[in-house]
Design a protein around this motif. Structure first.
Motif, PDB file in Angstrom:
ATOM      1  N   GLU A   1       0.827  -1.202   0.000  1.00 25.67           N
ATOM      2  CA  GLU A   1       0.000   0.000   0.000  1.00 25.67           C
ATOM      3  C   GLU A   1       0.864   1.256   0.000  1.00 25.67           C
ATOM      4  N   THR A   2       1.948   1.235   0.814  1.00 27.91           N
ATOM      5  CA  THR A   2       2.861   2.378   0.854  1.00 27.91           C
ATOM      6  C   THR A   2       3.562   2.547  -0.479  1.00 27.91           C
ATOM      7  N   CYS A   3       3.958   1.431  -1.083  1.00 24.04           N
ATOM      8  CA  CYS A   3       4.607   1.480  -2.400  1.00 24.04           C
ATOM      9  C   CYS A   3       3.670   2.101  -3.438  1.00 24.04           C
ATOM     10  N   PHE A   4       2.422   1.678  -3.440  1.00 21.18           N
ATOM     11  CA  PHE A   4       1.469   2.199  -4.417  1.00 21.18           C
ATOM     12  C   PHE A   4       1.249   3.694  -4.207  1.00 21.18           C
ATOM     13  N   GLU A   5       1.166   4.109  -2.952  1.00 27.47           N
ATOM     14  CA  GLU A   5       1.002   5.528  -2.635  1.00 27.47           C
ATOM     15  C   GLU A   5       2.198   6.331  -3.152  1.00 27.47           C
ATOM     16  N   THR A   6       3.386   5.759  -2.970  1.00 30.02           N
ATOM     17  CA  THR A   6       4.608   6.416  -3.442  1.00 30.02           C
ATOM     18  C   THR A   6       4.618   6.520  -4.956  1.00 30.02           C
ATOM     19  N   LEU A   7       4.252   5.441  -5.642  1.00 29.50           N
ATOM     20  CA  LEU A   7       4.248   5.434  -7.100  1.00 29.50           C
ATOM     21  C   LEU A   7       3.203   6.396  -7.655  1.00 29.50           C
ATOM     22  N   ASN A   8       2.053   6.469  -7.016  1.00 27.00           N
ATOM     23  CA  ASN A   8       1.025   7.421  -7.446  1.00 27.00           C
ATOM     24  C   ASN A   8       1.505   8.861  -7.277  1.00 27.00           C
ATOM     25  N   THR A   9       2.215   9.107  -6.182  1.00 23.99           N
ATOM     26  CA  THR A   9       2.768  10.442  -5.958  1.00 23.99           C
ATOM     27  C   THR A   9       3.777  10.788  -7.051  1.00 23.99           C
ATOM     28  N   ALA A  10       4.598   9.807  -7.407  1.00 27.82           N
ATOM     29  CA  ALA A  10       5.577  10.029  -8.466  1.00 27.82           C
ATOM     30  C   ALA A  10       4.888  10.417  -9.772  1.00 27.82           C
ATOM     31  N   ILE A  11       3.818   9.708 -10.118  1.00 26.16           N
ATOM     32  CA  ILE A  11       3.062  10.024 -11.333  1.00 26.16           C
ATOM     33  C   ILE A  11       2.519  11.448 -11.262  1.00 26.16           C
ATOM     34  N   GLU A  12       1.909  11.788 -10.126  1.00 26.25           N
ATOM     35  CA  GLU A  12       1.291  13.106  -9.962  1.00 26.25           C
ATOM     36  C   GLU A  12       2.308  14.233 -10.103  1.00 26.25           C
ATOM     37  N   LEU A  13       3.545  13.971  -9.667  1.00 30.88           N
ATOM     38  CA  LEU A  13       4.568  15.011  -9.683  1.00 30.88           C
ATOM     39  C   LEU A  13       5.442  14.966 -10.942  1.00 30.88           C
ATOM     40  N   GLY A  14       5.069  14.100 -11.874  1.00 32.66           N
ATOM     41  CA  GLY A  14       5.791  14.052 -13.143  1.00 32.66           C
ATOM     42  C   GLY A  14       7.042  13.216 -13.134  1.00 32.66           C
ATOM     43  N   ALA A  15       7.241  12.385 -12.111  1.00 38.89           N
ATOM     44  CA  ALA A  15       8.415  11.503 -12.056  1.00 38.89           C
ATOM     45  C   ALA A  15       8.082  10.225 -12.804  1.00 38.89           C
ATOM     46  N   ASN A  16       8.261  10.245 -14.117  1.00 39.29           N
ATOM     47  CA  ASN A  16       7.724   9.154 -14.933  1.00 39.29           C
ATOM     48  C   ASN A  16       8.772   8.263 -15.585  1.00 39.29           C
ATOM     49  N   LEU A  17      10.051   8.477 -15.290  1.00 40.53           N
ATOM     50  CA  LEU A  17      11.081   7.525 -15.734  1.00 40.53           C
ATOM     51  C   LEU A  17      11.411   6.639 -14.544  1.00 40.53           C
ATOM     52  N   TRP A  18      10.924   5.404 -14.589  1.00 35.84           N
ATOM     53  CA  TRP A  18      11.091   4.487 -13.459  1.00 35.84           C
ATOM     54  C   TRP A  18      12.175   3.479 -13.785  1.00 35.84           C
ATOM     55  N   ASN A  19      13.118   3.355 -12.866  1.00 39.09           N
ATOM     56  CA  ASN A  19      14.277   2.490 -13.055  1.00 39.09           C
ATOM     57  C   ASN A  19      14.136   1.279 -12.148  1.00 39.09           C
ATOM     58  N   ALA A  20      13.896   0.115 -12.737  1.00 35.98           N
ATOM     59  CA  ALA A  20      13.671  -1.105 -11.967  1.00 35.98           C
ATOM     60  C   ALA A  20      14.695  -2.160 -12.382  1.00 35.98           C
ATOM     61  N   GLY A  21      14.556  -3.368 -11.828  1.00 39.67           N
ATOM     62  CA  GLY A  21      15.520  -4.391 -12.182  1.00 39.67           C
ATOM     63  C   GLY A  21      15.105  -5.773 -11.738  1.00 39.67           C
ATOM     64  N   GLU A  22      15.440  -6.750 -12.566  1.00 38.55           N
ATOM     65  CA  GLU A  22      15.226  -8.141 -12.192  1.00 38.55           C
ATOM     66  C   GLU A  22      16.049  -8.479 -10.956  1.00 38.55           C
ATOM     67  N   LEU A  23      17.190  -7.796 -10.780  1.00 39.96           N
ATOM     68  CA  LEU A  23      18.076  -8.069  -9.659  1.00 39.96           C
ATOM     69  C   LEU A  23      17.655  -7.358  -8.384  1.00 39.96           C
ATOM     70  N   TYR A  24      16.643  -6.488  -8.447  1.00 42.66           N
ATOM     71  CA  TYR A  24      16.170  -5.779  -7.256  1.00 42.66           C
ATOM     72  C   TYR A  24      15.148  -6.650  -6.543  1.00 42.66           C
ATOM     73  N   GLY A  25      15.670  -7.585  -5.777  1.00 43.63           N
ATOM     74  CA  GLY A  25      14.831  -8.545  -5.088  1.00 43.63           C
ATOM     75  C   GLY A  25      15.304  -9.949  -5.397  1.00 43.63           C
ATOM     76  N   THR A  26      14.409 -10.880  -5.364  1.00 41.46           N
ATOM     77  CA  THR A  26      14.727 -12.286  -5.631  1.00 41.46           C
ATOM     78  C   THR A  26      13.996 -12.737  -6.892  1.00 41.46           C
ATOM     79  N   PRO A  27      14.373 -13.899  -7.446  1.00 44.43           N
ATOM     80  CA  PRO A  27      13.626 -14.405  -8.604  1.00 44.43           C
ATOM     81  C   PRO A  27      12.140 -14.585  -8.292  1.00 44.43           C
ATOM     82  N   GLU A  28      11.838 -14.856  -7.026  1.00 43.09           N
ATOM     83  CA  GLU A  28      10.440 -15.076  -6.629  1.00 43.09           C
ATOM     84  C   GLU A  28       9.671 -13.778  -6.455  1.00 43.09           C
ATOM     85  N   TYR A  29      10.390 -12.692  -6.040  1.00 45.17           N
ATOM     86  CA  TYR A  29       9.699 -11.401  -5.866  1.00 45.17           C
ATOM     87  C   TYR A  29      10.704 -10.274  -6.011  1.00 45.17           C
TER      88      TYR A  29
END
Length: 321
Positions: free
Chosen positions: A29-57
């Protein structure tokens, strides 16, 4: 500028956010709130990764859940994903089999909720050439699995060689007030010449430039930064002098130190001979994202000159890793 990065957002330019690994991740829920805030403020280049976490999550699973709930936001986001390591490891594997596995796995985890706008090998595999890696990724562009190709932590020669095979959408490297390597090793000059944007990760010096870390004890046990030479012993004592100067400038300007550090990175794009430089600070709460995207956006010539003087007077001690 490559089409995948051609979307300018907000009143002040490019908005960005890095979704890295967190040993104690916030609730969904906190993550979604953060991501929605990013959208609202124009932060729309999101940098993610398969290595950010585990293969399962990992961050791809989180994004799938987010875009499933907020499908209207998928087209608003430029998504850059790092991968091509061995599953569950930090070891790069640039073979066609593994690059395809990585891209397919990321797409499978996204479940069609979002396309991959940029895919980059997290590190160049020393067993393969960059020409081989980019040729494989170019095939995936033609197949429609990814839209663009990025590079991560590469030198100037590698960028030139890669760009000859296929246009490079972005180069991701570390850059902050206490990590100036790209101005000394030719990466910034090369990207400017080829018209490739630089994606600046750790623009807050892994949190040091927020002014919230006064000693090694302020970093939690088990945190990667405890192993970084810049944060240790006499190195950190010396580096604190630079940080205190930035904190002082921020107080005089009435803003947070982090906002000065990010504004400095953004202002570099206005300097002749430098490429477009886009900072990607991490942000796990809506308050952090708000701070990172609001307030001072660029610095005056006088403020940039003052920071140049600070940097010349306080050489950063310790290596990046």
């Amino acid at each position: 500028m490559p089409a995948v990065l051609g979307k300018q957002v907000g009143p002040t330019g490019y908005g960005t956010m890095r979704m890295t690994w967190n040993p104690t991740p916030p609730s969904k829920e906190t993550c979604f709130e953060t991501l929605n805030t990013a959208i609202e403020l124009g932060a729309n280049l999101w940098n993610a990764g398969e290595l950010y976490g585990t293969p399962e999550y990992n961050s791809c699973h989180l994004l799938q859940a987010y875009f499933e709930k907020y499908p209207q936001n998928a087209d608003k986001v430029v998504l850059s994903i790092k991968g091509a390591n061995l599953p569950g490891q930090l070891t790069p594997d640039g073979s066609e089999e593994n690059i395809r596995r990585s891209v397919d796995e990321c797409l499978r985890n996204l479940k069609g909720t979002k396309s991959i706008d940029i895919f980059e090998c997290a590190r160049q595999d020393p067993k393969t050439t960059v020409e081989q890696s980019v040729t494989i990724l170019a095939k995936l562009v033609k197949e429609g699995k990814i839209k663009g190709i990025g590079l991560s932590e590469v030198d100037a020669e590698t960028i030139r060689r890669a760009h000859k095979v296929h246009p490079i959408a972005a180069v991701e490297v570390e850059l902050s007030l206490w990590s100036l390597d790209i101005f000394e090793n030719g990466v910034a000059t090369t990207c400017a010449e080829l018209g490739i944007p630089v994606i600046a990760y750790s623009p807050l010096g892994r949190g040091a430039l927020t002014g919230e870390i006064a000693s090694l004890t302020d970093i939690p046990e088990g945190d990667f930064r405890r192993l970084v030479p810049k944060f240790q012993g006499s190195n950190f004592e010396s580096n604190l002098k630079l940080i205190k100067e930035i904190v002082s400038l921020a107080k005089r300007k009435g803003v947070a130190p982090a906002q000065i550090a990010l504004a400095w990175v953004r202002t570099l794009s206005n300097k002749p001979g430098l490429p477009t430089i886009i900072p990607i600070p991490g942000g796990t709460t809506k308050d952090k994202v708000t701070q990172n995207t609001q307030g001072v956006q660029t610095l005056t010539d006088e403020e940039m000159a003052e920071i140049d003087s600070i940097l010349k007077g306080h050489e950063v001690k310790g290596t990046r890793y």
